[in-house]
Write a protein that holds these residues in place. Structure first.
Motif, PDB file in Angstrom:
ATOM      1  N   UNK A  36       0.895  -1.170  -0.556  1.00 31.86           N
ATOM      2  CA  UNK A  36       0.179  -0.035  -0.105  1.00 31.86           C
ATOM      3  C   UNK A  36       0.698   1.006   0.184  1.00 31.86           C
ATOM      4  N   UNK A  37       0.917   1.967  -0.733  1.00 27.01           N
ATOM      5  CA  UNK A  37       1.791   3.731  -0.887  1.00 27.01           C
ATOM      6  C   UNK A  37       0.691   4.210  -0.450  1.00 27.01           C
ATOM      7  N   UNK A  38       1.369   5.301   0.510  1.00 25.15           N
ATOM      8  CA  UNK A  38       0.273   6.064   1.296  1.00 25.15           C
ATOM      9  C   UNK A  38       0.329   7.967   0.510  1.00 25.15           C
ATOM     10  N   UNK A  39       0.994   7.199  -0.385  1.00 23.04           N
ATOM     11  CA  UNK A  39       1.183   8.834  -1.782  1.00 23.04           C
ATOM     12  C   UNK A  39       0.544   8.585  -3.515  1.00 23.04           C
ATOM     13  N   UNK A  40       0.376   9.243  -3.825  1.00 22.91           N
ATOM     14  CA  UNK A  40      -0.215   9.303  -5.303  1.00 22.91           C
ATOM     15  C   UNK A  40       0.978   9.347  -6.307  1.00 22.91           C
ATOM     16  N   UNK A  41       1.772   8.100  -6.299  1.00 27.65           N
ATOM     17  CA  UNK A  41       2.954   8.176  -7.505  1.00 27.65           C
ATOM     18  C   UNK A  41       2.612   6.727  -8.022  1.00 27.65           C
ATOM     19  N   UNK A  42       1.443   7.438  -9.550  1.00 29.99           N
ATOM     20  CA  UNK A  42       1.342   6.206 -10.817  1.00 29.99           C
ATOM     21  C   UNK A  42       2.999   5.238 -11.088  1.00 29.99           C
ATOM     22  N   UNK A  43       3.879   6.814 -10.972  1.00 28.51           N
ATOM     23  CA  UNK A  43       4.869   5.395 -11.628  1.00 28.51           C
ATOM     24  C   UNK A  43       6.082   3.912 -11.026  1.00 28.51           C
ATOM     25  N   UNK A  44       5.926   4.710 -10.007  1.00 24.43           N
ATOM     26  CA  UNK A  44       6.420   3.714  -8.658  1.00 24.43           C
ATOM     27  C   UNK A  44       5.255   2.207  -9.107  1.00 24.43           C
ATOM     28  N   UNK A  45       3.608   2.671  -8.669  1.00 28.49           N
ATOM     29  CA  UNK A  45       2.948   1.281  -8.920  1.00 28.49           C
ATOM     30  C   UNK A  45       3.334   0.795  -9.795  1.00 28.49           C
ATOM     31  N   UNK A  46       3.229   1.989 -10.937  1.00 28.53           N
ATOM     32  CA  UNK A  46       3.358   0.766 -12.787  1.00 28.53           C
ATOM     33  C   UNK A  46       4.618  -0.310 -12.932  1.00 28.53           C
ATOM     34  N   UNK A  47       6.136   0.366 -12.162  1.00 30.11           N
ATOM     35  CA  UNK A  47       7.418  -0.380 -12.108  1.00 30.11           C
ATOM     36  C   UNK A  47       7.491  -1.455 -11.439  1.00 30.11           C
ATOM     37  N   UNK A  48       6.960  -0.802 -10.180  1.00 27.78           N
ATOM     38  CA  UNK A  48       6.294  -2.819  -9.310  1.00 27.78           C
ATOM     39  C   UNK A  48       5.811  -4.036 -10.350  1.00 27.78           C
ATOM     40  N   UNK A  49       4.816  -3.289 -10.749  1.00 29.80           N
ATOM     41  CA  UNK A  49       3.603  -3.995 -11.141  1.00 29.80           C
ATOM     42  C   UNK A  49       3.926  -4.726 -11.950  1.00 29.80           C
ATOM     43  N   UNK A  50       5.098  -3.972 -13.454  1.00 30.38           N
ATOM     44  CA  UNK A  50       5.500  -4.706 -14.784  1.00 30.38           C
ATOM     45  C   UNK A  50       6.507  -5.324 -13.958  1.00 30.38           C
ATOM     46  N   UNK A  51       7.078  -5.549 -12.989  1.00 29.69           N
ATOM     47  CA  UNK A  51       8.368  -6.605 -12.870  1.00 29.69           C
ATOM     48  C   UNK A  51       7.610  -7.401 -11.911  1.00 29.69           C
ATOM     49  N   UNK A  52       6.820  -7.463 -11.195  1.00 31.68           N
ATOM     50  CA  UNK A  52       5.524  -8.204 -11.192  1.00 31.68           C
ATOM     51  C   UNK A  52       5.116  -9.964 -11.878  1.00 31.68           C
ATOM     52  N   UNK A  53       4.228  -8.723 -13.199  1.00 34.89           N
ATOM     53  CA  UNK A  53       4.287  -9.534 -13.860  1.00 34.89           C
ATOM     54  C   UNK A  53       5.188 -10.777 -15.257  1.00 34.89           C
ATOM     55  N   UNK A  54       6.681  -9.085 -15.467  1.00 37.46           N
ATOM     56  CA  UNK A  54       7.622  -9.970 -15.898  1.00 37.46           C
ATOM     57  C   UNK A  54       7.512 -11.151 -15.211  1.00 37.46           C
ATOM     58  N   UNK A  55       8.850 -11.265 -13.923  1.00 42.92           N
ATOM     59  CA  UNK A  55       8.786 -11.772 -12.957  1.00 42.92           C
ATOM     60  C   UNK A  55       8.281 -13.014 -12.310  1.00 42.92           C
ATOM     61  N   UNK A  56       6.454 -13.071 -12.471  1.00 43.79           N
ATOM     62  CA  UNK A  56       5.757 -13.719 -11.850  1.00 43.79           C
ATOM     63  C   UNK A  56       5.370 -13.965 -11.000  1.00 43.79           C
ATOM     64  N   UNK A  57       4.290 -13.980  -9.636  1.00 40.43           N
ATOM     65  CA  UNK A  57       4.002 -13.764  -9.223  1.00 40.43           C
ATOM     66  C   UNK A  57       2.625 -12.885  -8.290  1.00 40.43           C
ATOM     67  N   UNK A  58       2.537 -13.150  -7.949  1.00 42.88           N
ATOM     68  CA  UNK A  58       0.400 -12.454  -7.427  1.00 42.88           C
ATOM     69  C   UNK A  58       0.810 -10.527  -6.889  1.00 42.88           C
ATOM     70  N   UNK A  59       2.068 -10.328  -6.602  1.00 43.76           N
ATOM     71  CA  UNK A  59       2.163  -9.314  -5.952  1.00 43.76           C
ATOM     72  C   UNK A  59       1.242  -7.647  -6.414  1.00 43.76           C
ATOM     73  N   UNK A  60       0.442  -6.596  -5.430  1.00 44.62           N
ATOM     74  CA  UNK A  60       0.375  -6.086  -5.861  1.00 44.62           C
ATOM     75  C   UNK A  60       0.359  -4.680  -5.401  1.00 44.62           C
ATOM     76  N   UNK A  61      -0.563  -3.853  -5.661  1.00 46.36           N
ATOM     77  CA  UNK A  61       0.430  -2.226  -5.598  1.00 46.36           C
ATOM     78  C   UNK A  61      -0.472  -1.532  -5.037  1.00 46.36           C
ATOM     79  N   UNK A  62      -1.334  -1.095  -4.334  1.00 48.31           N
ATOM     80  CA  UNK A  62      -2.653   0.145  -4.377  1.00 48.31           C
ATOM     81  C   UNK A  62      -1.763   1.547  -3.863  1.00 48.31           C
TER      82      UNK A  62
END
Length: 182
Positions: A36-62
């Motif tokens: 959970x990210x207590x700030x508005x930074x869509x770039x951080x969210x997208x970066x982490x989600x991209x890694x999770x997509x490529x490297x696997x797993x079900x990690x979420x970022x809110x």
């Protein structure tokens, strides 16, 4: 432990993208279910989600959560809050007790943490009583809580997978195997 998540507070979009991204990646690699990210930074969210997509797993970022609401909701659902701070109890003194909790929210601060955080936390935990990186604090905390069992996680649905090797680089992709040379 059934679920461990990370709450990143105090993130400053103009300064902290790299560190906050690494907090998320560290949490993901060492067994947390999401951040959970207590700030508005869509770039951080997208970066982490991209890694999770490529490297696997079900990690979420809110993104853009209210940290107090996140903590209150977590506690209402039966979870406990572990605030990483150098002023807390030693991790080695409380890790067994925390490990027995079902739902754990680990709070990792950036800039000066609001004083309310110390009262809202069920555990204020110090990973050493010395100043050092919030990334290393999170890594050590997760490693201790999971007792080293997350060091060799297998992430399902990965597009890329590292193949351990003594020398060089070996990996698999969803399309083909590869060897990298340095």
């Amino acid at each position: 432990m059934e679920e461990v998540c990370v709450l990143r507070i105090g993130h400053r979009p103009e300064r902290d993208q790299r560190v906050t991204t690494h907090v998320g990646l560290t949490g993901r690699a060492l067994g947390a279910k999401g951040m959970y990210l207590a700030a508005d930074d869509i770039g951080v969210k997208k970066s982490i989600e991209d890694v999770a997509k490529r490297w696997g797993g079900d990690f979420f970022v809110e993104n853009n959560v209210s940290w107090k609401k996140c903590i209150n909701d977590w506690k209402k659902s039966g979870g406990v809050v572990v605030h990483l701070t150098m002023y807390g109890l030693r991790l080695t003194d409380v890790e067994d007790k925390i490990r027995n909790e079902k739902k754990i929210l680990i709070v990792v601060g950036a800039e000066k943490v609001p004083g309310d955080m110390y009262g809202l936390a069920d555990y204020n935990v110090s990973v050493t009583t010395q100043p050092h990186s919030e990334i290393s604090s999170l890594a050590l905390c997760l490693d201790h809580l999971f007792q080293g069992k997350t060091m060799n996680l297998d992430f399902p649905n990965s597009e890329i997978k590292i193949l351990p090797t003594e020398h060089g680089k070996r990996f698999e992709t969803a399309k083909q195997d590869g060897d990298g040379a340095d």
